[in-house]
Design an enzyme around this catalytic site. Structure first.
Site, short mmCIF file in Angstrom:
data_model
loop_
_atom_site.label_atom_id
_atom_site.label_comp_id
_atom_site.label_asym_id
_atom_site.label_seq_id
_atom_site.Cartn_x
_atom_site.Cartn_y
_atom_site.Cartn_z
N GLU A 49 0.87 -1.18 0.00
CA GLU A 49 0.00 0.00 0.00
C GLU A 49 0.89 1.22 0.00
OE1 GLU A 49 -3.21 1.21 2.79
OE2 GLU A 49 -3.56 -0.95 2.90
N ASP A 60 -6.10 9.27 9.54
CA ASP A 60 -4.76 8.88 9.96
C ASP A 60 -4.39 9.43 11.33
OD1 ASP A 60 -3.54 7.23 7.90
OD2 ASP A 60 -3.90 8.95 6.59
N TYR A 174 -11.43 -4.48 3.21
CA TYR A 174 -10.48 -3.94 4.18
C TYR A 174 -11.20 -3.78 5.50
CZ TYR A 174 -6.52 -0.90 5.61
OH TYR A 174 -5.43 -0.35 6.21
#
Lengths: 265, 411
Positions: A49, A60, A174
């Protein structure tokens, strides 16, 4: 170039759990990014990734935020990131998955963007701020161009949503293993095995687990819970950034090998 | 004066649509983790907006705690200042949101959202703040209802709005400094969203503007719509008609939407939003999103956005911390594209001049944000014919800004 789906097919036939390391492009510089891709590819990565740095990375935690800020301060641009992919990807076994936020995609125009990343040799795309409801405009053209768009399931997702996401996701699903942003955690969320079971009841597609996995032991637990892939980001980004580029590359190579060993028999 | 605190839903055109869209704007561009919380919030809002007990509690607190209704004040000397030699000219009224408890319109929304949060069983409240007014309003209602409160604020804003930081802490809120990015409202909002992603199961995020993912632009608008609802009744009482022009500053756009919403379907009423031009829209230091931006996605919504050609969000600039934001609420983008509302910008210098003028002519020190709306009179008034009635949303008071202004006047 291998598609993500093909890659998983071959791993499954060998009964292997995939390792997907993450790095932020341009941190500490693009030259190191190119080298890091090769190092990870040679150290047990099955897919990689590649995070495209963004000014407002909502999903994040501190480590990847800081890496993105450093990369942007160096002037890293999408063109340059794609240039690296174009140069390096033909020499890699691992397909490259771009991890990037939606605004830069929208800004470029969805079809133009997809064509550009496909031409550069990108296999897949993860867009953390694009939930299923907003994803249709990306999924359809991506399918046509041959880019697999991987959708995310969270611990908070309802069964209904899990089913719909599992149906629409391409390449793999995911599973975000924590209620939270990316970043290292000392313990795996207890709900992961149950979530894996729930997703599995709806789909045969591979399931990758990420967010918060930072040590070989956690990677092993995730694999034992039935994941098809283990995704590790912050722990790698931090190792790459903590030292000189040379030492950082060596550190991520060794770390990647230890993760791979932990999820192999 | 008694008015209902929430707008009716009977308007022929529903905005936003069921997907949270205002035309092409709005939507929910957030991590999957938050999607259930957004649905829960929307369901709670739809349930309680028509609940007599909720409405009664909100109405009583707006009256007895916030001090509503706020007056519609005829600004006689500002009117005289802009009058033509023959005595005609714009009749200028100020909707005195600065007289609300905590000194700005922000408490309308903070109060209503905390009532929702309580009913949703959330124990912890988070919010972002720029100028600190939304942070203060949120800290206030959390103190009032005994809820734990964390306010995210950019380090740069904490410095220029230190008085508000003190007020929030005094009321028991934790003010969490945000030093990432530019250390302003944009980064504080990102950090609040990250907190929410992490603690969504026990936390409600009181978003402070008509921005963010659906249903926030709708909820925050509706909780501020009381501004326009009161204004309509007050205009009717004062002159038996509608205002001709509504004028409000726009950062994220909550005070403007609160004033505009009641009048969007009144075509005779001109709606004007004023953004911050900072050091000038031809420089890199401005926050004129609607006039200078391109369509993009920030903090969960599609709207106009200041961004570079690589799609990275740009740093905004304004002397006013509350307008210093590179995005804007999606409904403003819609009203702009529909040509229903007009958007212009004024510079730091023009806002400062209006700040002083309002203090000297009316004995009212407006917030620097509000001063942007007032400053646009310089451009607007000479273009007008006759004596139209203008209502300016006096969205906040300027006590918090005197240090910034003093420093600026020294430099």
């Amino acid at each position: 170039m291998n598609s993500i789906s093909d890659c998983f097919k071959s791993l499954r036939s060998r009964g292997t759990c995939a390792l997907i390391p993450f790095i932020t492009a341009g941190d500490p510089d693009l030259e190191t990014t190119a080298k890091a891709l090769r190092v990870l590819d040679g150290a047990g990565a099955d897919m990689i990734e590649l995070g495209v740095p963004y000014s407002d990375p909502l999903a994040d935690g501190p480590v990847i935020q800081a890496a993105a800020s450093r990369a942007l301060q160096k002037g890293t641009r999408l063109e340059q990131v794609l240039e690296i992919v174009r140069e390096v990807s033909p020499t890699l076994r691992s397909p490259i998955i771009l991890f990037m936020y939606y605004n830069p995609i929208l800004n470029r125009g969805i079809e133009t963007f997809l064509q550009q990343i496909a031409d550069a040799g990108v296999a897949g795309l993860v867009v953390p701020d694009l939930p299923l409801e907003e994803a249709e405009g990306l999924l359809k053209p991506a399918q046509k161009i041959g880019i697999e768009v991987v959708l995310l399931v969270a611990p908070t997702s309802s069964l209904e949503r899990i089913e719909a996401i599992a149906r629409a996701s391409q390449g793999f699903i995911y599973l975000v293993s924590v209620t939270g942003v990316t970043g290292m955690r000392s313990q795996m969320e207890a709900r992961v095995p149950e979530l894996l079971k729930q997703i599995r009841s709806y789909t045969d597609k591979p399931i990758g687990v990420g967010f918060g996995i930072s040590a070989p032991e956690q990677a092993r637990q995730v694999r034992e819970s039935g994941a098809d892939a283990v995704i590790v980001g912050s722990a790698i980004v931090k190792r790459l950034a903590d030292e000189t580029p040379q030492a950082g590359l060596q550190a991520i190579g060794e770390f990647c090998q230890s993760l791979k060993a932990a999820i192999s028999d | 004066m008694t008015t209902t605190p929430l707008p009716t839903q009977s308007q022929a055109e529903q905005r936003p649509d069921t997907l949270g869209r205002f035309g092409r704007f709005g939507g929910k561009y957030v991590p999957e983790t938050l999607m259930p919380a957004l649905s829960q919030l929307e369901a709670a809002y739809q349930q309680y907006r028509n609940d007599p007990e909720f409405i009664a509690e909100l109405q009583q607190l707006l009256r007895d705690y916030v001090g509503r209704a706020t007056p519609l004040y005829f600004a006689e000397r500002l009117t005289a200042h802009y009058a033509r030699p023959d005595g005609t000219g714009a009749q200028i009224y100020l909707k005195r949101e600065d007289l609300n408890h905590t000194g700005a319109h922000k408490i309308n929304n903070a109060l209503a959202q905390v009532l929702l949060a309580k009913r949703m069983g959330k124990q912890r409240i988070i919010a972002e703040t720029g100028a600190g007014q939304h942070g203060v309003a949120t800290a206030t209602v959390c103190a009032r209802f005994g809820l734990k409160c964390v306010i995210y604020m950019g380090v740069q804003d904490m410095e220029r709005q230190s008085l508000n930081v003190f007020r929030m802490r005094l009321m028991g809120a934790e003010v969490s400094p945000v030093s990432t990015g530019t250390g302003t409202l944009k980064d504080a909002t990102s950090e609040a969203i990250r907190d929410w992603v992490t603690n969504v199961e026990n936390t409600h995020y009181i978003l402070g503007s008509v921005a963010g993912p659906h249903p926030y632009p709708m909820i925050v608008r509706d909780f501020h719509a009381v501004i326009g609802i009161e204004t309509r009744a007050q205009c009717l009482e004062k002159w038996g008609g509608l205002p001709d022009i509504l004028l409000a500053c726009v950062g994220g756009g909550s005070n403007a939407m609160g004033l505009f919403h009641e009048f969007v379907n009144e075509p005779s009423v001109r709606l004007i939003g004023v953004e911050a031009a900072g050091e000038g829209v031809n420089t890199e230091k401005h926050a004129a999103t609607l006039t200078q931006g391109r369509v993009g996605v920030l903090h969960g919504a599609m709207s106009y956005l200041l961004q570079n050609d690589d799609g990275q969000v740009l740093e905004a600039h304004s002397i006013s911390a509350g307008l210093d934001y590179p995005g804007v609420g999606p409904e403003h983008s819609y009203l702009k594209d529909q040509q229903r509302a007009e958007y212009y910008s004024v510079t730091d210098e023009e806002a400062l001049a209006a700040f002083k003028r309002t203090a000297q002519l009316e004995g009212i020190i407006p917030a620097l944000e509000t001063a942007h709306a007032i400053a646009y009179l310089d451009t607007l008034c000479p273009q007008l014919e006759g004596s139209p009635r203008i209502v300016i949303n006096c969205s906040g008071r300027g006590d918090k800004d005197v240090q910034t202004v003093a420093k600026h006047l020294q430099d």
